[in-house]
Design an enzyme around this catalytic site. Structure first.
Site, PDB file in Angstrom:
ATOM      1  N   LYS A  54      -7.551   7.457 -14.660  1.00 32.33           N
ATOM      2  CA  LYS A  54      -8.240   8.688 -14.307  1.00 32.33           C
ATOM      3  C   LYS A  54      -7.493   9.796 -14.920  1.00 32.33           C
ATOM      4  O   LYS A  54      -8.297  10.788 -15.403  1.00 32.33           O
ATOM      5  CB  LYS A  54      -7.783   8.966 -12.735  1.00 32.33           C
ATOM      6  CG  LYS A  54      -8.961   8.062 -11.986  1.00 32.33           C
ATOM      7  CD  LYS A  54      -8.312   7.919 -10.294  1.00 32.33           C
ATOM      8  CE  LYS A  54      -9.319   7.012  -9.532  1.00 32.33           C
ATOM      9  NZ  LYS A  54      -8.867   6.877  -8.299  1.00 32.33           N
ATOM     10  N   GLN A  98      -4.112   8.322  -3.722  1.00 34.32           N
ATOM     11  CA  GLN A  98      -4.530   7.021  -4.210  1.00 34.32           C
ATOM     12  C   GLN A  98      -4.205   6.201  -3.210  1.00 34.32           C
ATOM     13  O   GLN A  98      -3.104   6.014  -2.712  1.00 34.32           O
ATOM     14  CB  GLN A  98      -3.974   6.731  -5.493  1.00 34.32           C
ATOM     15  CG  GLN A  98      -4.272   5.442  -6.108  1.00 34.32           C
ATOM     16  CD  GLN A  98      -5.730   5.387  -6.626  1.00 34.32           C
ATOM     17  OE1 GLN A  98      -6.136   6.213  -7.057  1.00 34.32           O
ATOM     18  NE2 GLN A  98      -6.270   4.279  -6.341  1.00 34.32           N
ATOM     19  N   ASP A 124     -12.467  13.414  -3.257  1.00 33.04           N
ATOM     20  CA  ASP A 124     -12.677  12.011  -2.922  1.00 33.04           C
ATOM     21  C   ASP A 124     -13.800  11.987  -1.798  1.00 33.04           C
ATOM     22  O   ASP A 124     -14.047  10.907  -1.426  1.00 33.04           O
ATOM     23  CB  ASP A 124     -11.341  11.303  -2.714  1.00 33.04           C
ATOM     24  CG  ASP A 124     -11.368  10.192  -3.583  1.00 33.04           C
ATOM     25  OD1 ASP A 124     -12.277   9.846  -4.438  1.00 33.04           O
ATOM     26  OD2 ASP A 124     -10.370   9.363  -3.305  1.00 33.04           O
TER      27      ASP A 124
END
Ligand code: NAD
Length: 312
Positions: A54, A98, A124
């Site tokens: 990422k 994460q 997200d």
């Protein structure tokens, strides 16, 4: 029949090239690039790899991307304080925490942390506000993996409306939003999970089958209607030679990869499915790269919205 390969990598690159000039224009107009803060707590090999990819993609397209690390000993309060700092940051438009958080942080910690992310920075799509808006088909930010899969199906002209889609997996990050996105595009949707009886039989009804399980090669030919489109979300590291041999026939190039590296990355879909499916995403090179491109797109949209710019 040999399934058509759905090249997620190529579409992911195309999406990145499409937003590159928009990122440059944003930077020129606002004197700073769109910014992403990635929170990584503890040590997890898989997470390290995902985060590295990422960061690399973000830097390549021109984003500011900051890795905010906390040690495995960090508490929930430490993590919430970090999210709070990123919520208030002027230079971070998107926040990604994460998963998974260290087990020691306690059950429910992940949800507490997602709940704390400002919805306008939730690239997200995991906050309750954005999930609720998704249910009502008016989402601002949608989880990156399922939205990337929809882009791929559309780009490959795989019809969704009126077709039967079966999603295996009911996680908040993949299975549930995937099912909703397919439903919103007029598919008839069935969600399967670990307690579904006659799983193969249910899956065999699918015109579009999405596997988001986390079990190497679980989806065999017996799960697939001839000609179906099969989307393999799973990312499983196989280290057992016996398992590798059940997946790849002698002479298969991936078996050579296993033998030289001692491990091989495989999806939830058994390679034999290529003999019956009409179309199939590879692992690696299918869904994974799309997830990253959608994250970049969401971060740019968050930056534009925060700057009061019309969102493209
Ligand atoms: P998860 O563990 O949260 O959910 C797995 C789901 O599979 C559960 O809902 C469970 O009910 C179901 N399941 C488990 N065993 C089953 C069985 N035997 N039969 C039927 N259903 C079963 O996982 P997740 O976060 O949704 O991820 C799923 C997989 O997708 C993992 O391999 C993960 O690494 C991968 N993943 C890939 C990407 C990507 O970008 N490619 C992104 C997210 C997740």
């Amino acid at each position: 029949m040999t399934a058509r390969v759905l090249d997620g990598q190529a579409l992911a690159r195309k999406m990145q090239e499409e937003i590159r000039p928009e990122v440059a224009a944003f930077t020129a107009q606002h004197g700073r690039p769109p910014g992403l803060g990635i929170v990584l707590v503890g040590e997890n090999l898989g997470s390290e790899i995902y985060v590295r990819n990422k960061l690399k993609t973000a830097a390549d397209i021109g984003f500011r991307a900051d890795l905010e690390r906390l040690p495995a000993t960090a508490t929930l309060a430490d993590t919430l304080a970090l999210v709070d700092r990123l919520n208030r940051s002027a230079v971070h438009d998107g926040i990604l925490v994460q998963s998974p958080l260290p087990k020691a942080m306690g059950a429910g910690a992940g949800q507490r942390v997602f709940d704390a992310i400002a919805p306008e920075k939730d690239v997200d799509g995991l906050t309750p506000v954005n999930v609720g808006l998704l249910v009502q088909k008016r989402a601002a930010f949608i989880a990156c993996t399922p939205s990337g899969i929809i882009e791929l199906l559309q780009c490959e002209r795989i019809q969704i409306a009126g077709r039967h889609a079966v999603v295996i997996g009911r996680s908040d990050i993949v299975g549930k939003p995937m099912a909703l996105l397919l439903l919103h595009r007029d598919a008839t949707v069935t969600i399967c999970h670990s307690k579904t009886p006659s799983l193969a039989e249910v899956c065999r009804q699918a015109d579009i089958l999405v596997a988001a399980i986390g079990r190497a090669g679980l989806v065999t030919k017996a799960f697939v209607k001839p000609g179906a489109a099969v989307i393999d979300v799973g990312m499983n590291k196989v280290t057992d030679p016996a398992v590798a041999q059940t997946l790849f026939a002698e002479g298969h190039p991936r078996l050579d990869v296993f033998r030289s590296k001692g491990s091989v990355l495989v999806g939830d879909v058994h390679p034999e499915v290529a003999e019956v499916a009409g179309a199939l995403t590879p692992v690696p090179g299918g869904v994974g790269p799309l997830t990253i491109s959608m994250l970049m797109k969401n971060t740019l949209r968050a930056a534009q919205a925060r700057a009061g710019q019309a969102v493209g």
